[in-house]
Design a protein around this motif. Structure first.
Motif, PDB file in Angstrom:
ATOM      1  N   PRO A 158       0.830  -1.198   0.000  1.00 12.79           N
ATOM      2  CA  PRO A 158       0.000   0.000   0.000  1.00 12.79           C
ATOM      3  C   PRO A 158       0.866   1.250   0.000  1.00 12.79           C
ATOM      4  CG  PRO A 158      -0.714  -1.565   1.689  1.00 12.79           C
ATOM      5  CD  PRO A 158       0.597  -2.042   1.173  1.00 12.79           C
ATOM      6  N   PRO A 159       0.502   2.269  -0.782  1.00 11.21           N
ATOM      7  CA  PRO A 159       1.321   3.475  -0.834  1.00 11.21           C
ATOM      8  C   PRO A 159       1.290   4.239   0.469  1.00 11.21           C
ATOM      9  CG  PRO A 159      -0.763   3.828  -1.973  1.00 11.21           C
ATOM     10  CD  PRO A 159      -0.711   2.359  -1.610  1.00 11.21           C
ATOM     11  N   LEU A 183      11.267  11.836   7.865  1.00  9.47           N
ATOM     12  CA  LEU A 183      10.399  11.386   8.943  1.00  9.47           C
ATOM     13  C   LEU A 183       9.685  10.101   8.525  1.00  9.47           C
ATOM     14  CD1 LEU A 183       9.274  12.095  11.770  1.00  9.47           C
ATOM     15  CD2 LEU A 183       7.397  13.276  10.602  1.00  9.47           C
ATOM     16  N   VAL A 184      10.120   8.979   9.079  1.00  8.35           N
ATOM     17  CA  VAL A 184       9.523   7.690   8.742  1.00  8.35           C
ATOM     18  C   VAL A 184       8.278   7.433   9.576  1.00  8.35           C
ATOM     19  CG1 VAL A 184       9.897   5.196   8.650  1.00  8.35           C
ATOM     20  CG2 VAL A 184      11.763   6.761   8.066  1.00  8.35           C
ATOM     21  N   ALA A 185       8.382   7.622  10.877  1.00 12.23           N
ATOM     22  CA  ALA A 185       7.252   7.367  11.772  1.00 12.23           C
ATOM     23  C   ALA A 185       7.217   8.426  12.854  1.00 12.23           C
ATOM     24  CB  ALA A 185       7.354   5.976  12.395  1.00 12.23           C
ATOM     25  N   ARG A 204       5.589   9.169   7.198  1.00 16.63           N
ATOM     26  CA  ARG A 204       5.228   8.701   5.869  1.00 16.63           C
ATOM     27  C   ARG A 204       4.956   7.202   5.797  1.00 16.63           C
ATOM     28  NH1 ARG A 204      11.037   9.216   5.072  1.00 16.63           N
ATOM     29  NH2 ARG A 204      11.953   7.230   4.378  1.00 16.63           N
ATOM     30  N   SER A 205       5.328   6.442   6.842  1.00 17.82           N
ATOM     31  CA  SER A 205       5.262   4.992   6.727  1.00 17.82           C
ATOM     32  C   SER A 205       3.877   4.407   6.974  1.00 17.82           C
ATOM     33  CB  SER A 205       6.256   4.346   7.703  1.00 17.82           C
ATOM     34  OG  SER A 205       5.794   4.394   9.038  1.00 17.82           O
ATOM     35  N   GLY A 206       3.053   5.097   7.758  1.00 20.90           N
ATOM     36  CA  GLY A 206       1.745   4.561   8.078  1.00 20.90           C
ATOM     37  C   GLY A 206       1.790   3.408   9.057  1.00 20.90           C
ATOM     38  N   THR A 207       2.821   3.360   9.910  1.00 17.87           N
ATOM     39  CA  THR A 207       2.989   2.259  10.866  1.00 17.87           C
ATOM     40  C   THR A 207       2.220   2.547  12.146  1.00 17.87           C
ATOM     41  OG1 THR A 207       5.218   1.885   9.985  1.00 17.87           O
ATOM     42  CG2 THR A 207       4.669   0.842  12.082  1.00 17.87           C
ATOM     43  N   ARG A 258       7.054  -4.364   7.327  1.00 16.32           N
ATOM     44  CA  ARG A 258       7.348  -3.877   5.967  1.00 16.32           C
ATOM     45  C   ARG A 258       7.340  -2.364   5.875  1.00 16.32           C
ATOM     46  NH1 ARG A 258       8.196  -1.421   2.220  1.00 16.32           N
ATOM     47  NH2 ARG A 258       7.825  -1.825  -0.005  1.00 16.32           N
ATOM     48  N   THR A 259       6.461  -1.712   6.618  1.00 16.68           N
ATOM     49  CA  THR A 259       6.351  -0.252   6.509  1.00 16.68           C
ATOM     50  C   THR A 259       7.551   0.475   7.110  1.00 16.68           C
ATOM     51  OG1 THR A 259       5.018  -0.309   8.536  1.00 16.68           O
ATOM     52  CG2 THR A 259       3.841  -0.230   6.426  1.00 16.68           C
ATOM     53  N   LEU A 260       8.392  -0.262   7.865  1.00 13.27           N
ATOM     54  CA  LEU A 260       9.593   0.338   8.459  1.00 13.27           C
ATOM     55  C   LEU A 260      10.840   0.029   7.634  1.00 13.27           C
ATOM     56  CD1 LEU A 260       8.935  -0.398  12.246  1.00 13.27           C
ATOM     57  CD2 LEU A 260       8.570   1.752  11.020  1.00 13.27           C
TER      58      LEU A 260
END
Length: 318
Positions: free
Chosen positions: A26-27, A46-48, A68-71, A122-124
């Motif tokens: 997922p984007p 900024l990842v999380a 941006r990761s959506g975690t 996966r999102t990380l």
């Protein structure tokens, strides 16, 4: 099975379906890359990020990622009750409260937060094969020593550390980390540290603050902390309220194996998750609980410069 583990299983299933259909992962949601409480200089990396003002609709025990990761992270054991009205910085709404529940019982009831997946989150993936990482946020301790060790029968035994926040390795059991802010015993004295590990299964390096931890984190006072991890050079750094913290390395050899030809990056594996306020976010064991409040937690895939750490602090400080 905890919510974090159920979410991890669901994520793996979705990714498998995507691979079969050609849809892929997922984007990332681009609208999360510009939160107002993040200085513009930091947003690209900024990842999380978690401000604990964004519960997942329909499930308040989960917190939405503002990076941006959506975690999503789970508020383990305490659920929505872990969000408390407290203002770490200008514009803050809620903070998350973590704490030990019953030190006399070897159970799994401590309040902590995070996410974990045995196959990696996966999102990380931004923290896979990365040359640098930064962990930062606001912390308010409500304790003056490590808490009683609930995993032993000795009522006088205490943990040797107080967990703050960090990113797990790709082979972590829920405790081992790639990048971590915490308080830990160093040669018999509790110290604020940045603790990192470049290679899964490899040695860690620790940068420990010289100053007494109680002066750096007075009980009942909000403090902004940051730790940077340069995996290319082996350098670590600590910051308090935007200013560098003097300290020392606990090892003088080459634990990250960066003396040879580079480039040197972390293991190319997805981290197994994030831990906040204690270890084992999958809730299988208690370790190093923190009776504290946290807010504005940020996990970045670069080494933030000293000037940008200062900018972030001043961006929010009253």
């Amino acid at each position: 099975m905890s919510r974090a583990r159920r979410a991890a299983v669901a994520t793996v299933s979705l990714l498998a379906i995507g691979a079969l259909t050609g849809a892929g992962a997922p984007p990332a949601q681009a609208d999360r890359t510009h939160p107002s409480d993040v200085h513009p200089a930091l947003r690209a990396h900024l990842v999380a990020a978690y401000d604990f003002d964004h519960p997942v609709p329909g499930d308040p025990a989960l917190e939405r990622d503002q990076g941006r990761s959506g975690t999503e992270v789970e508020l383990v054991n305490g659920g929505a009750a872990m969000r408390v009205r407290d203002h770490a910085y200008r514009g803050s709404g809620n903070a998350v409260r973590t704490r030990q529940i019953d030190p006399s019982v070897n159970g799994n009831d401590d309040w902590k937060a995070g996410t974990w997946s045995a196959s990696g989150v996966r999102t990380l993936r931004a923290f896979s094969a990365t040359a640098g990482t930064t962990v930062m946020g606001w912390f308010k301790l409500e304790m003056d020593s490590p808490l009683p060790n609930s995993t032993t029968a000795d009522p006088t035994d205490r943990y040797n550390a107080i967990g703050l926040a960090g990113v797990l390795t790709g082979d972590s059991d829920g405790h081992g980390v790639r990048a971590l802010l915490e308080l830990i015993d160093v040669d018999g004295e509790l110290r604020l540290v940045a603790l990192g590990r470049r290679l899964d299964g490899g040695n860690s390096q620790t940068f420990a603050a010289n100053q007494d931890w109680r002066a750096l984190l007075p009980a009942g006072e909000w403090v902004h902390l940051a730790a940077t991890f340069d995996f290319g050079t082996g350098a670590l750094a600590l910051y308090r309220n935007g200013e560098p913290v003097d300290g020392f390395y606990t090892r003088t050899d080459d634990p990250w194996l960066v003396s040879g030809p580079g480039p040197h990056v972390t293991t190319a594996s997805d981290p197994r998750g994030i831990k906040i306020g204690g270890s084992f976010p999958q809730d299988t064991l208690e370790r190093n609980p923190c009776d504290c409040r946290m807010d504005g937690l940020m996990f970045l895939d670069s080494v933030v410069s000293a000037s940008d750490v200062r900018r972030q602090y001043r961006h929010l400080a009253r």
